[in-house]
Design a protein around this motif. Structure first.
Motif, mmCIF file in Angstrom:
data_model
loop_
_atom_site.group_PDB
_atom_site.id
_atom_site.type_symbol
_atom_site.label_atom_id
_atom_site.label_comp_id
_atom_site.label_asym_id
_atom_site.label_seq_id
_atom_site.Cartn_x
_atom_site.Cartn_y
_atom_site.Cartn_z
ATOM 1 N N TYR A 297 35.726 12.774 12.238
ATOM 2 C CA TYR A 297 36.274 11.568 12.970
ATOM 3 C C TYR A 297 36.579 11.824 14.335
ATOM 4 N N PHE A 298 37.119 13.061 14.491
ATOM 5 C CA PHE A 298 38.034 13.725 15.828
ATOM 6 C C PHE A 298 35.906 13.350 16.647
ATOM 7 N N ALA A 299 34.494 14.304 15.738
ATOM 8 C CA ALA A 299 33.446 14.190 17.009
ATOM 9 C C ALA A 299 32.990 12.343 17.340
ATOM 10 N N ARG A 300 33.265 12.086 15.877
ATOM 11 C CA ARG A 300 33.075 10.721 16.489
ATOM 12 C C ARG A 300 33.480 9.948 18.002
ATOM 13 N N ARG A 301 34.921 10.150 17.710
ATOM 14 C CA ARG A 301 35.575 8.966 18.692
ATOM 15 C C ARG A 301 35.787 10.137 19.750
ATOM 16 N N CYS A 302 35.375 11.756 19.929
ATOM 17 C CA CYS A 302 36.207 12.492 21.272
ATOM 18 C C CYS A 302 35.317 13.365 21.553
ATOM 19 N N SER A 303 34.382 13.344 22.694
ATOM 20 C CA SER A 303 33.381 14.280 23.224
ATOM 21 C C SER A 303 34.102 15.526 23.950
ATOM 22 N N ASP A 304 34.822 15.758 24.300
ATOM 23 C CA ASP A 304 36.144 17.204 24.235
ATOM 24 C C ASP A 304 36.022 17.870 23.215
ATOM 25 N N GLN A 305 35.374 18.982 22.486
ATOM 26 C CA GLN A 305 35.270 19.438 21.119
ATOM 27 C C GLN A 305 36.322 20.433 20.875
ATOM 28 N N GLU A 306 36.343 21.057 22.279
ATOM 29 C CA GLU A 306 38.009 22.027 23.178
ATOM 30 C C GLU A 306 38.723 21.883 22.315
ATOM 31 N N ARG A 307 39.465 20.247 22.350
ATOM 32 C CA ARG A 307 40.493 19.836 22.290
ATOM 33 C C ARG A 307 41.075 19.508 20.581
ATOM 34 N N ALA A 308 39.569 19.518 19.255
ATOM 35 C CA ALA A 308 39.441 19.457 18.445
ATOM 36 C C ALA A 308 41.071 19.997 17.192
ATOM 37 N N TYR A 309 41.418 21.492 17.890
ATOM 38 C CA TYR A 309 42.619 21.957 17.388
ATOM 39 C C TYR A 309 43.721 21.718 17.498
ATOM 40 N N GLU A 310 44.130 20.854 18.711
ATOM 41 C CA GLU A 310 44.443 19.557 19.362
ATOM 42 C C GLU A 310 45.197 19.087 18.590
ATOM 43 N N PHE A 311 44.080 18.600 18.234
ATOM 44 C CA PHE A 311 43.895 16.870 17.369
ATOM 45 C C PHE A 311 44.559 17.316 15.772
ATOM 46 N N TYR A 312 43.608 18.702 15.373
ATOM 47 C CA TYR A 312 44.431 18.636 13.793
ATOM 48 C C TYR A 312 45.726 19.188 13.746
ATOM 49 N N GLN A 313 46.260 19.452 14.743
ATOM 50 C CA GLN A 313 47.711 19.775 14.530
ATOM 51 C C GLN A 313 47.818 18.928 15.095
ATOM 52 N N ILE A 314 48.365 17.522 15.307
ATOM 53 C CA ILE A 314 48.740 16.305 15.807
ATOM 54 C C ILE A 314 48.905 15.826 13.777
ATOM 55 N N ILE A 315 47.944 15.720 13.583
ATOM 56 C CA ILE A 315 47.395 15.140 12.437
ATOM 57 C C ILE A 315 48.454 16.070 11.123
ATOM 58 N N ASP A 316 47.419 17.259 11.526
ATOM 59 C CA ASP A 316 49.270 18.278 10.014
ATOM 60 C C ASP A 316 50.502 17.871 10.417
ATOM 61 N N LYS A 317 51.355 17.611 11.729
ATOM 62 C CA LYS A 317 52.672 16.924 11.945
ATOM 63 C C LYS A 317 52.910 15.290 11.816
ATOM 64 N N LEU A 318 51.841 14.765 11.327
ATOM 65 C CA LEU A 318 51.895 13.120 11.419
ATOM 66 C C LEU A 318 53.726 13.097 10.503
#
Ligand code: HAM
Length: 421
Positions: free
Chosen positions: A176-197
């Protein structure tokens, strides 16, 4: 002097205060964890409670690193109390996996330490059942580990009405993240937002997601869709065949906070949503590679189930057994001149496997009998002096109040062996 905040004292029952924990509940939980893990063919391992700090800064993720109990030891080493077991397991398996047939199926019951803010269900120390499978990349392994988590909870008397496994996929979120965001370095940052949603103010999450050019509404729609990936469907089918379908639901709201997960992930929650997660786990296929600096790569998966939330839940549902430690035999010493001879008998009873208690120091006969009743003893035993050198051996059944008389210790033991133990 008080104990440290977030740590527990475990007392035998009956508990002297509401602020302490039961050592007997703890043993019951450990025994059940061990019994079901062994039933699934898992073997027990353990590791050190102190590890090099680096083991956790590598890949556990910022959240857990922020909670480390770390310090410098007298040898100037940067070390930490273990906050979780998975890095230790990955280190141990990476070092000696060649000696074990795959898949490796191991469990452990470590005490773990996290410097967290103390709250309901969260302490600074807890015990965790860890069960992991290493060396199997099939979805059959994911299903097996989830089935184990379910069966462990069922063994405590919990049903599908009490808890649910929320099954998700870190790889679905990573796509999901790869399809929408080119900056893969920030994937974990994204996961943490989902984790806390679920716990976070929606506006805060919306803002954080927009910083990654992601839409909050699209994310919540993806979660609401709950469409299983092919991999998750295979797990559902497998669990369904075991009659365990009612215990699982697809829920992309789960992503897991720890950084190392790669595939299917899951968390167990009580159905009423009153407690924090009872257990959590998933697949982490790259951790051994990371910990062994690329030397070995072993596909891995597992879960951790904590004792704190589990105890709270079992207590609330009235599922904890009553604990007492009845003595099978209470030996009365009414005549102090018979103490040594009584001790010979006590030793023989204990050697034969009967839990036996008695007054360590001289005590009035009625107080001794009262103690036997308090201990819910099945039998009282006593010696009676005779004119002849032999004493009489007396065994009284406290249920029927019937007393048997024997001429020797051997006869007493023989009789006991004919009785239900
Ligand atoms: P975790 O989600 O951090 O996973 O912890 C698993 C469970 O341990 C939680 O669901 C919770 O019941 C309990 N737990 C965690 N922290 C605390 C705390 N501070 N106080 C009380 N209970 C707590 C892991 O630790 C992974 N290493 C599990 C794993 C094993 N993944 C793969 N293999």
């Amino acid at each position: 002097m008080d104990r440290l905040p977030g740590f527990r004292d475990f007392y035998p029952e009956p508990l002297p205060h509401k602020d302490v924990w039961s050592s007997e509940v703890r043993s019951y939980i450990f025994n059940t964890w061990r019994k079901i893990s062994l039933r699934y063919g898992f073997r027990e391992y353990d590791g050190p409670p102190l590890e090099p700090l680096e083991l956790y800064t590598l890949k556990s993720g910022d959240e857990i690193v922020g909670q480390l109990y770390n310090f410098v030891d007298k040898g100037e080493r940067q070390i930490s109390l273990r906050p979780e077991m998975t890095p230790t397991l990955a280190r141990m398996v990476a070092a000696h996996h060649g000696n074990y047939r795959k898949p490796i199926k191991w469990f452990s019951i470590p005490q773990l330490f996290r410097y967290e803010r103390q709250q309901k269900g969260r302490l600074r120390e807890h015990f965790q059942l860890n069960a992991d499978i290493m060396g199997d990349d099939s979805s059959g392994a994911d299903s097996e580990i989830i089935a184990l988590a379910i069966d462990v909870l069922r063994a405590f008397g919990l049903t599908h009405e009490d808890f649910v496994i929320r099954l998700s996929s870190r790889s679905a979120w990573s796509d999901y993240f790869a399809r929408r965001c080119s900056d893969q370095e920030r994937a974990y940052e994204f996961y943490q937002i989902i984790d806390k949603l679920e716990r976070e103010d929606p506006e805060v999450s919306r803002q954080k997601l927009s910083q990654l050019n992601l839409s909050y509404d699209e994310v919540t729609q993806f979660i609401a869709s709950g469409e299983p990936t092919a991999e998750l469907q295979a797990i559902l089918d497998n669990l369904s065949a075991r009659g365990l379908a009612d215990f699982v639901k697809i829920d992309y709201g789960v992503i897991r906070g720890l950084a190392y997960y790669t595939g299917p992930v899951f968390e167990a929650f009580d159905r009423k949503g009153k407690f924090r997660a009872i257990a959590g786990g998933g697949r982490y296929d790259h951790l051994t590679q990371l910990i062994s600096a690329g030397k070995v790569q072993i596909p891995s998966l597992g879960f951790g189930m904590g004792d704190v939330v589990l105890t709270e839940l079992l207590k609330e549902r009235g599922l904890l057994p009553e604990f007492s430690a009845p003595a099978e035999i209470y030996s009365l010493i009414e005549d102090e001149s018979l103490r040594l001879q009584t001790l010979t008998a006590i030793q023989a009873f204990r050697d034969a496997g009967y839990s036996t208690d008695y007054a360590l120091a001289p005590l009035k006969a009625d107080r001794q009998f009262k103690r036997a009743l308090e201990l819910k003893a099945r039998w009282t035993f006593r010696l009676e002096k005779r004119e002849t050198p032999e004493s009489v051996y007396l065994l009284k059944d406290l249920f029927t109040r019937k007393e048997e008389r024997f001429g020797s210790l051997e006869q007493t033991l023989q009789f006991l062996q004919t009785q239900p133990h």
